[in-house]
Motif scaffolding. Structure first.
Motif, short mmCIF file in Angstrom:
data_model
loop_
_atom_site.label_atom_id
_atom_site.label_comp_id
_atom_site.label_asym_id
_atom_site.label_seq_id
_atom_site.Cartn_x
_atom_site.Cartn_y
_atom_site.Cartn_z
N ASN A 1 -11.71 -22.48 -11.88
CA ASN A 1 -11.67 -21.72 -10.64
C ASN A 1 -10.93 -20.43 -10.92
OD1 ASN A 1 -12.54 -23.57 -8.13
ND2 ASN A 1 -11.59 -24.84 -9.69
N ARG A 2 -11.58 -19.30 -10.67
CA ARG A 2 -10.91 -18.01 -10.91
C ARG A 2 -10.23 -17.56 -9.64
NH1 ARG A 2 -14.32 -13.01 -13.02
NH2 ARG A 2 -15.01 -13.01 -10.84
N ILE A 3 -8.92 -17.42 -9.73
CA ILE A 3 -8.12 -16.94 -8.60
C ILE A 3 -7.60 -15.55 -8.96
CG2 ILE A 3 -6.20 -17.46 -7.05
CD1 ILE A 3 -8.30 -19.68 -7.19
N GLU A 4 -7.91 -14.57 -8.14
CA GLU A 4 -7.41 -13.20 -8.35
C GLU A 4 -6.51 -12.83 -7.18
OE1 GLU A 4 -10.38 -10.38 -10.31
OE2 GLU A 4 -11.68 -11.73 -9.18
N ILE A 5 -5.40 -12.17 -7.49
CA ILE A 5 -4.48 -11.73 -6.46
C ILE A 5 -4.35 -10.21 -6.51
CG2 ILE A 5 -2.39 -12.05 -7.89
CD1 ILE A 5 -1.02 -13.01 -5.22
N TYR A 6 -4.32 -9.60 -5.35
CA TYR A 6 -4.21 -8.15 -5.22
C TYR A 6 -2.99 -7.84 -4.35
CZ TYR A 6 -9.05 -8.31 -6.81
OH TYR A 6 -10.20 -8.57 -7.53
N ILE A 7 -2.07 -7.06 -4.89
CA ILE A 7 -0.84 -6.71 -4.17
C ILE A 7 -0.79 -5.20 -4.01
CG2 ILE A 7 1.67 -6.88 -4.13
CD1 ILE A 7 1.36 -9.25 -6.12
N GLU A 8 -0.85 -4.75 -2.77
CA GLU A 8 -0.80 -3.32 -2.49
C GLU A 8 0.64 -2.92 -2.16
OE1 GLU A 8 -2.65 0.00 0.61
OE2 GLU A 8 -3.51 -2.03 0.52
N PRO A 9 1.24 -2.02 -2.94
CA PRO A 9 2.63 -1.62 -2.71
C PRO A 9 2.85 -1.03 -1.32
CG PRO A 9 1.89 -0.88 -4.86
CD PRO A 9 0.67 -1.37 -4.13
N GLY A 10 4.01 -1.33 -0.75
CA GLY A 10 4.37 -0.78 0.54
C GLY A 10 5.36 0.37 0.40
N LYS A 11 5.92 0.75 1.51
CA LYS A 11 6.83 1.90 1.58
C LYS A 11 8.06 1.71 0.70
CE LYS A 11 9.52 4.46 5.04
NZ LYS A 11 9.88 4.51 6.50
N HIS A 12 8.54 0.49 0.57
CA HIS A 12 9.76 0.22 -0.20
C HIS A 12 9.47 -0.55 -1.49
CE1 HIS A 12 12.68 1.75 2.73
NE2 HIS A 12 11.85 1.30 3.65
N TRP A 13 8.27 -0.35 -2.05
CA TRP A 13 7.94 -1.00 -3.33
C TRP A 13 8.84 -0.50 -4.45
CZ3 TRP A 13 4.84 -4.87 -5.09
CH2 TRP A 13 4.53 -4.88 -6.46
N MET A 14 8.93 0.80 -4.61
CA MET A 14 9.75 1.38 -5.66
C MET A 14 10.94 2.09 -5.03
SD MET A 14 9.69 1.51 -9.04
CE MET A 14 7.98 1.41 -9.56
N GLU A 15 12.16 1.62 -5.32
CA GLU A 15 13.36 2.21 -4.76
C GLU A 15 14.14 2.95 -5.84
OE1 GLU A 15 13.83 2.56 -1.80
OE2 GLU A 15 13.42 0.80 -0.58
N ARG A 16 14.95 3.89 -5.43
CA ARG A 16 15.75 4.67 -6.37
C ARG A 16 17.18 4.12 -6.37
NH1 ARG A 16 15.26 9.97 -8.18
NH2 ARG A 16 13.05 9.45 -8.15
N MET A 17 17.68 3.82 -7.55
CA MET A 17 19.08 3.40 -7.69
C MET A 17 19.76 4.32 -8.70
SD MET A 17 18.74 -0.08 -10.01
CE MET A 17 20.49 -0.11 -10.41
N TRP A 18 21.09 4.37 -8.64
CA TRP A 18 21.85 5.28 -9.50
C TRP A 18 22.79 4.49 -10.40
CZ3 TRP A 18 21.19 10.65 -9.34
CH2 TRP A 18 20.36 11.11 -8.31
N ILE A 19 22.74 4.78 -11.68
CA ILE A 19 23.72 4.26 -12.63
C ILE A 19 24.50 5.46 -13.14
CG2 ILE A 19 24.06 3.10 -14.83
CD1 ILE A 19 21.61 1.45 -14.28
#
Length: 237
Positions: free
Chosen positions: A39-57
């Motif tokens: 059984n082939r199961i495929e998943i599709y995830i569409e990024p939302g507004k907060h998918w990629m966040e900026r952090m500071w080191i």
């Protein structure tokens, strides 16, 4: 001259029994293949507004992608297999993390996978996160056509604080350290062997400190964590 008399009726019955035996074997084999076909199961995830966040080191900005894992269970809650999981969670390669890693990042998947008796090749299905749509597929011979299953997606951002899950103790609420808001759990049911496209919806969240694999029902105190993903669905073939 020697005459040999052959009982043709008895021989015919013997041949019929022999033929019937092999027809039965063939039938059982075909049914087994049909019930347990890939059984082939495929998943599709569409990024939302907060998918990629900026952090500071120190003074260096770093893009902070979420951790995510998708897996399949039967209707009794037994883990079947992982469809996809982000690399850091799959390989336990964290920056500045304790020796035990970060089980609080994906506590439900972490608990299910670690307590499973099934041999699951996680490295083969691990996936990196990016700013584009995340897709993965798995050919799963463990599913039985006609049976119902659950698919889950767990997603989490570190440092994703809000008033209910603060960084430090605040207004009587205990601080959450690195984790911030807990992992969000999405779910959908599907029937193996039936072609379909099915949306997953948020149903609850995982342990904020990673001490267990339970799902707390409800999403009312989650804020930006619900905007990590815009849409997620699976296709079943």
């Amino acid at each position: 001259m020697v005459l040999v008399f052959v009982n043709t009726e008895k021989k015919l019955k013997k041949n019929k029994c022999f033929l019937l035996f092999w027809v039965l074997i063939l039938f059982v084999t075909v049914v087994g293949i049909a019930q347990n076909s890939n059984n082939r199961i495929e998943i599709y995830i569409e990024p939302g507004k907060h998918w990629m966040e900026r952090m500071w080191i120190l003074f260096i900005p770093i893009n902070n992608p979420p951790q995510a894992a998708a897996w399949i269970e039967d209707t009794n809650g037994n883990y079947i297999s992982t469809i996809t999981v982000t690399n850091r969670s799959a390989k336990n390669t964290w920056r500045s993390a304790p020796k035990a890693g970060r089980p609080e990042a994906l506590p439900v998947w972490n608990y299910k996978q670690n307590n499973s008796t099934k041999n699951n090749e996680i490295d083969a299905v691990s996936a990196a996160t990016s700013e584009e749509e995340m897709t993965a597929q798995i050919e799963n011979e463990l599913l039985i056509n006609g049976n119902d299953y659950n698919v889950y997606l767990e997603v989490n951002h570190s440092y994703d604080y809000n008033d209910y899950w603060p960084k430090r103790n605040k207004n009587g609420r205990q601080g959450t350290g690195v984790n911030g808001q807990p992992s969000v759990i999405y779910n959908a049911k599907f029937t193996a062997g039936t072609s379909n496209e099915i949306d997953l919806f948020p149903i609850g969240y995982g342990s904020v400190d990673g001490t267990n694999g339970s799902i707390t029902a409800g999403i009312e105190n989650l804020t930006t964590a619900l905007e990590i993903i815009k849409k997620v669905y699976i296709t079943v073939n």
